[in-house]
Design an enzyme around this catalytic site. Structure first.
Site, PDB file in Angstrom:
ATOM      1  N   LYS A 182       0.840  -1.195   0.000  1.00  0.00           N
ATOM      2  CA  LYS A 182       0.000   0.000   0.000  1.00  0.00           C
ATOM      3  C   LYS A 182       0.877   1.247   0.000  1.00  0.00           C
ATOM      4  O   LYS A 182       1.935   1.266   0.630  1.00  0.00           O
ATOM      5  CB  LYS A 182      -0.890  -0.043   1.244  1.00  0.00           C
ATOM      6  CG  LYS A 182      -1.940   1.046   1.368  1.00  0.00           C
ATOM      7  CD  LYS A 182      -2.784   0.777   2.616  1.00  0.00           C
ATOM      8  CE  LYS A 182      -3.900   1.776   2.799  1.00  0.00           C
ATOM      9  NZ  LYS A 182      -4.757   1.441   3.968  1.00  0.00           N
TER      10      LYS A 182
ATOM     11  N   SER B 257      -9.707   1.203   3.151  1.00  0.00           N
ATOM     12  CA  SER B 257      -8.901   2.074   2.315  1.00  0.00           C
ATOM     13  C   SER B 257      -7.848   1.320   1.492  1.00  0.00           C
ATOM     14  O   SER B 257      -7.240   1.893   0.583  1.00  0.00           O
ATOM     15  CB  SER B 257      -8.180   3.102   3.192  1.00  0.00           C
ATOM     16  OG  SER B 257      -7.306   2.462   4.110  1.00  0.00           O
TER      17      SER B 257
ATOM     18  N   SER C 229      -9.958  -1.512   7.166  1.00  0.00           N
ATOM     19  CA  SER C 229      -9.410  -1.190   5.846  1.00  0.00           C
ATOM     20  C   SER C 229      -8.617  -2.297   5.181  1.00  0.00           C
ATOM     21  O   SER C 229      -8.199  -2.143   4.031  1.00  0.00           O
ATOM     22  CB  SER C 229      -8.534   0.065   5.936  1.00  0.00           C
ATOM     23  OG  SER C 229      -9.325   1.207   6.117  1.00  0.00           O
TER      24      SER C 229
END
Length: 492
Positions: free
Chosen positions: A84, A159, A183
């Protein structure tokens, strides 16, 4: 005969690593297949914000040289993964999905990046995400939305949307995400992969761009339970650079993986199945619970009476911490600076106005209000008291069970744009996952089937005692083995 590239991309992480060690395939072949897959599919998926092709090829050549010498750093050696874009990576752009960090090249690597590379994993790039990890759909990315591989008109979740989509689409064999209120688990459920939020403190947060420091945690996403267990074992452990990381020894998560569900006590919170679920999701979750019963587990009714207050408590605590953490982005030391501003105060204001998106601004305002004079006791302090009550609910529930099981989300992946105009409805997507973060417990999402009406994946959430990720992996693997793998999503 060499293995076709598309077949290499669908190999499990451990299977790919074993192939490199046995010299049946090379790391370079795996990496080239991954890069080709990204190039062919990411124009439609939008999972990547940066691809480090040269760095990945160099790492693959080094892995192949080790294999030629009969050396192997770990089971991850030579296997393509991605992280990420919230993890700092030396010399590779790190944006946290925000314009305010566009073009920033960190001078160091996050601890988890160091540990992956020390294990020989090949990091091929940085993955799309909601800005500063604030969102449940990946639509808050300042750069582009990410799409769900199962249906490009739908969200992959957030997310860590890019982390889930890239694994589901076969671009990489595993990825890292972060989980502040769901997330990792929500995107994993929406994209039909395994996602793990470890116990708070199990994995170092050093080098992770902070959202809410008492809630953020790093975890893996993979297509198989055992692969996720291997990645977590690789990145977990104490880090003296993170004062919140635990000194507790890391378990061998793979050792009990095949022990099955017989004898496990699976707690089922009545509050999680008492309404508010789409019918297809509830049917899949109840079918998974019935599977555990058939496998020899005992289903135990438990209660989490304060879980209904989790959303309210979270959206006071997390924004309060975010308002402090994001204060550092002011145009002074790094990131976007309003060079045309007249004076220091205007430079602060204009840099943040131009660099931050609507959702970070909304949460900064919420957090600043909750901490302001005259409101601290009424809001923030009360939310912390609710957090304590939620933690006590879990403590009481675990007196009678080994794991807690229920839905990850109230629905399958929703349409892109469907909830962007209704923040409250968007926030409610995390209603089942947030309490796990508030209580600092480990949680896991494992696929439990496809919703009959839409054909989209449904995830089962498993929650464990602090630092008992091993039991979560055991329970998840028992279900995975019984149900079998999901089919691959359609080609983008």
């Amino acid at each position: 005969m060499s293995t076709p590239a598309h077949e290499l991309c669908r190999l499990g992480l451990r299977e790919a690593g074993a192939g490199v060690a046995a010299k049946a395939i090379s790391s370079s072949e795996l990496v080239e297949a991954s890069l080709a897959r990204i190039q062919a599919t990411d124009g439609k998926l939008g999972a990547f914000l940066a691809v480090s092709a040269d760095r990945a090829r160099a790492a693959a050549r080094a892995a192949d040289a080790r294999a030629a010498r009969g050396e192997r750093r770990s089971e991850l050696d030579g296997v393509p993964v991605a992280v990420k874009d919230l993890f700092v990576t030396k010399g590779v752009p790190t944006t946290a999905g925000s314009r305010i960090l566009e073009g920033w090249l960190p001078p160091y690597d996050a601890t988890v990046v160091e540990r992956l590379e020390a294990a020989g994993a090949v990091i091929v790039g940085k993955l799309n995400m909601d800005e500063f990890a604030m969102g449940s759909s990946n639509e808050n990315s300042a750069y582009k939305p990410c799409h769900n591989p199962w249906d490009l008109s739908r969200t992959p979740g957030g997310s860590s949307g890019g982390s889930a989509a890239s694994v589901a689409a076969g671009q990489v064999h595993a990825s890292l995400g972060t989980d502040t209120g769901g997330s990792i688990r929500e995107p994993a459920a929406f994209c039909g992969v395994v996602g793990v939020k470890p116990t708070y403190g199990r994995v170092s947060r050093y080098g992770v761009v902070a959202f809410a420091s008492s809630l953020d945690q790093v975890g893996p996403l993979a297509r198989e339970v055992g692969d996720a267990a291997l990645v977590l074992r690789t990145i977990a452990g104490h880090d003296p650079r993170d004062m919140t990381s635990s000194t507790r020894p890391v378990d061998d998560y793979l050792a009990p993986l095949e022990d099955g569900a017989r004898g496990l006590r699976v707690g089922v919170p009545r509050e999680w199945l008492s309404g508010g679920l789409d019918a297809g999701v509830e049917a899949a979750v109840r079918a998974a619970l019935d599977t555990y019963r058939r496998l020899g587990a005992t289903l135990v009714d438990v209660s989490l009476p304060h879980s209904k207050y989790g959303i309210g408590a979270y959206y006071l605590i997390a924004p309060a911490e975010a308002s402090s953490n994001l204060a550092r982005y002011d145009g002074v030391r790094f990131g976007l600076r309003a060079a045309d501003a007249k004076g220091l105060k205007e430079m602060y204001a204009e840099s943040r106005e131009r660099g931050l998106g609507a959702e970070p601004k909304r949460r900064i305002m919420l957090g600043t209000y909750a901490l302001s004079s005259g409101y601290y006791d009424a809001y923030y302090l009360r939310a912390q008291k609710v957090r304590t009550l939620i933690r006590r609910d879990f403590d009481e529930a675990f007196r009678g069970c080994d794991v807690i099981a229920g839905p990850v989300t109230p629905s399958v992946a929703f349409k892109l744009g469907e909830r962007t105009g209704d923040p409250l409805r968007m926030y409610l997507a995390d209603i089942f996952t947030i309490t796990c973060n508030l209580a600092a417990l480990p949680g896991l999402s494992v696929p439990c089937g496809l919703e009959a009406a839409s054909g989209l994946p449904v995830g089962l959430q498993l929650v464990g005692r602090p630092f008992d990720e091993a039991t979560l992996f055991r329970a998840a693997r028992a279900l995975e083995r019984e149900l079998g793998p999901l089919p691959a999503p359609p080609e983008p």
